[in-house]
Design an enzyme around this catalytic site. Structure first.
Site, mmCIF file in Angstrom:
data_model
loop_
_atom_site.group_PDB
_atom_site.id
_atom_site.type_symbol
_atom_site.label_atom_id
_atom_site.label_comp_id
_atom_site.label_asym_id
_atom_site.label_seq_id
_atom_site.Cartn_x
_atom_site.Cartn_y
_atom_site.Cartn_z
ATOM 1 N N ASP A 26 0.867 -1.187 0.000
ATOM 2 C CA ASP A 26 0.000 0.000 0.000
ATOM 3 C C ASP A 26 0.901 1.234 0.000
ATOM 4 O OD1 ASP A 26 -1.685 2.086 0.611
ATOM 5 O OD2 ASP A 26 -2.647 1.089 2.311
ATOM 6 N N ASP A 136 -3.663 2.182 -5.399
ATOM 7 C CA ASP A 136 -2.323 2.075 -4.783
ATOM 8 C C ASP A 136 -2.158 0.868 -3.874
ATOM 9 O OD1 ASP A 136 -3.852 2.913 -2.600
ATOM 10 O OD2 ASP A 136 -2.203 4.107 -1.781
ATOM 11 N N GLU A 137 -3.025 -0.120 -4.022
ATOM 12 C CA GLU A 137 -2.935 -1.295 -3.150
ATOM 13 C C GLU A 137 -3.074 -2.576 -3.939
ATOM 14 O OE1 GLU A 137 -5.539 -1.479 0.350
ATOM 15 O OE2 GLU A 137 -5.848 0.660 -0.024
HETATM 16 P P1 TTP Z 1 -5.348 5.308 0.831
HETATM 17 O O1 TTP Z 1 -4.369 4.215 0.546
HETATM 18 O O2 TTP Z 1 -6.499 5.027 1.725
HETATM 19 O O3 TTP Z 1 -4.622 6.567 1.478
HETATM 20 P P2 TTP Z 1 -3.206 7.187 1.157
HETATM 21 O O4 TTP Z 1 -2.420 6.370 0.185
HETATM 22 O O5 TTP Z 1 -3.381 8.609 0.765
HETATM 23 O O6 TTP Z 1 -2.520 7.192 2.592
HETATM 24 P P3 TTP Z 1 -1.932 5.957 3.419
HETATM 25 O O7 TTP Z 1 -2.119 4.718 2.617
HETATM 26 O O8 TTP Z 1 -0.501 6.300 3.619
HETATM 27 O O9 TTP Z 1 -2.700 5.983 4.695
HETATM 28 O O10 TTP Z 1 -5.947 5.847 -0.520
HETATM 29 C C1 TTP Z 1 -5.191 5.915 -1.724
HETATM 30 C C2 TTP Z 1 -5.584 7.156 -2.478
HETATM 31 O O11 TTP Z 1 -6.983 7.145 -2.704
HETATM 32 C C3 TTP Z 1 -5.293 8.438 -1.723
HETATM 33 O O12 TTP Z 1 -3.953 8.905 -1.923
HETATM 34 C C4 TTP Z 1 -6.323 9.359 -2.279
HETATM 35 C C5 TTP Z 1 -7.506 8.463 -2.634
HETATM 36 N N1 TTP Z 1 -8.552 8.574 -1.572
HETATM 37 C C6 TTP Z 1 -9.625 9.438 -1.815
HETATM 38 O O13 TTP Z 1 -9.707 10.048 -2.887
HETATM 39 N N2 TTP Z 1 -10.582 9.582 -0.831
HETATM 40 C C7 TTP Z 1 -10.519 8.942 0.366
HETATM 41 O O14 TTP Z 1 -11.391 9.121 1.242
HETATM 42 C C8 TTP Z 1 -9.406 8.053 0.602
HETATM 43 C C9 TTP Z 1 -9.303 7.317 1.908
HETATM 44 C C10 TTP Z 1 -8.473 7.912 -0.404
HETATM 45 CA CA CA Z 2 -2.145 4.151 0.398
#
Ligand code: TTP
Ligand code: CA
Length: 415
Positions: A26, A136-137
């Protein structure tokens, strides 16, 4: 499915920890990390990426914030206004030295998707199979690439390659199950590396807060806490039938995951656009009947979403008046969730408009899907309240109406 043998009361689910090595990778603050690739001056600085945001404006919601901005309380799904209250916009690159401020940028999906493809290509090289679950996962099965003795070394190599070749950092978790691998990747974010070999899994889960158990969103976590269940260890002291009584199918899933039982294998993702179901009824305006049908549909649709590890951002109903008058109502949330109780609230709220309507068919649909990602950190879901107008947490409504033949034979989708 593996048979229960003599261990239990739960047909169709195995009570053992599988013999596989699954990684979940992730990327850290993904959209912000992408922006830093093309704006290196933002490395180490607070950055906020806004969905529906335009430069210099105040509308929209936070898609993500860099970890530096999160320290000031900025987080995904907040309104930009709220974020600006916590961390004002930087006027110049140099102004950060004087007062804390952040660089606000709009979402640029096309660019983020190209970075995502680069990350996924590296993951693919390490995978016997890969399941991409969001931008991103991904889960990868590395059972034949490593043993538990050298799994951490493999994960480190993978992380280094992503950092050196793409320029973003990823947190990686390894475990014998998909659900535990996901918890592990989140455990030491950012830039985390956590391995949970099979013999440590149950101990690891014991103190895990219940909101981190797979399938538990904020609303369910709240209900569980009211039942005195704070950790996965607490879940294990409950009889599965009690949880099933409270949460239906999902109660059983929560019970299984709290034990570390999860027999899913890493398989590529199918590309569904929505999950829906509909049912006919003898044409009636009786709200009791309509509610009852809709309730059953909510249960079916949300159970399918949970099984498929799908989050949804849009929740809708369909009402067909005799002979062929089709109306749909949808509400879009600012972020994707998997919350059966919220679906129920929203569909009943949407149904209020059809109190007088004689319906011969009703349907429920969730759409705008994302797969396996983390739930938005939203807690304020008061969908009923009048004074929510203008509150970004309330979401936005869409209405459609058309007359015409309505695919009577379809049970799986509505349009
Ligand atoms: P996440 O993997 O949930 O968040 P992140 O990568 O920004 O942070 P981390 O993993 O370090 O906690 O989500 C991936 C992307 O998806 C994030 O960069 C932006 C988008 N996203 C949204 O648009 N709305 C949201 O509510 C969330 C949670 C994520
Ligand atoms: Ca992420």
């Amino acid at each position: 499915m593996v048979a229960d043998g003599d261990t239990g009361s739960l047909p169709g689910a195995s009570h053992r920890i599988p013999d596989q090595i699954v990684f979940h990778a992730d990327v850290d603050c993904f959209y912000a990390a992408c922006e830093r690739l093309r704006h290196p001056e933002l490395v180490g600085e607070p950055v906020v990426i806004g969905m529906g945001y335009e430069d210099g404006e105040e509308h929209g919601a936070v898609a993500t914030a860099s970890y530096e901005a999160r320290e000031y309380g900025v987080e995904s799904a907040q309104s930009i206004n709220e974020a600006l209250d916590k961390l004002p916009r930087c006027e110049t690159v140099d102004c950060r030295a004087e007062t804390p401020c952040a660089t606000y940028l709009p979402v640029d999906m096309e660019y983020y998707e190209s970075v995502s493809d680069d990350v996924m290509s590296i993951l693919e090289e390490y995978a016997d199979s890969l399941r991409r679950v969001s931008i991103d996962e991904a889960y990868i099965d590395v059972t034949h690439r490593a043993s538990w003795e050298d799994a951490a070394t493999l994960a480190r190599e993978l992380k280094n390659r992503i950092r050196n070749e793409v320029g973003v950092t990823a947190s990686v978790g390894g475990a014998p199950t998909m659900s535990a691998a996901k918890i592990a990747s989140d455990y030491q974010k950012p830039n985390g590396l956590v391995m949970i070999p099979p013999e440590q899994l149950q101990k690891f889960l014991t103190d895990l807060p219940v909101e981190d158990v797979h399938g538990v969103g904020p609303v369910t976590a709240d209900t569980l806490r009211k039942m005195g269940i704070k950790t996965a260890g607490d879940v294990r002291t409950f009889d599965v039938t009690e949880l099933e009584r409270e949460f239906g199918e999902r109660g059983r899933e929560i019970w299984l995951r709290s034990h570390g039982y999860d027999e899913r294998e890493v398989t590529p993702m199918e590309d569904a656009k929505s999950i829906s179901n509909e049912t006919s009824l003898p044409a009636t305006a009786d709200m009791e009947v309509k509610r009852e049908k809709i309730q059953a549909l909510v249960d079916q649709v949300t159970t399918r979403a949970t099984e498929k590890e799908v989050l949804y951002r849009t929740i809708g109903i369909k009402v067909v008046e005799p002979p062929f008058d089709v109306s749909t109502r949808e509400r879009s949330l600012p972020a994707a969730v998997n919350e059966p109780e919220l679906v129920e609230d929203i569909v009943f709220d949407l149904l209020e408009e059809f109190t007088e309507t004689k319906a011969r068919k009703v349907g429920v649909r969730v759409s705008n899907l994302s797969f396996g990602g983390k739930q938005a950190r939203l807690t304020d879901w008061d969908v009923q309240s009048e004074d929510d107008v203008g509150n970004p947490y309330r979401g936005t409504d869409e209405k459609t109406h058309h007359t015409g033949r309505d695919g009577d034979t379809s049970l799986s989708d509505f349009s």
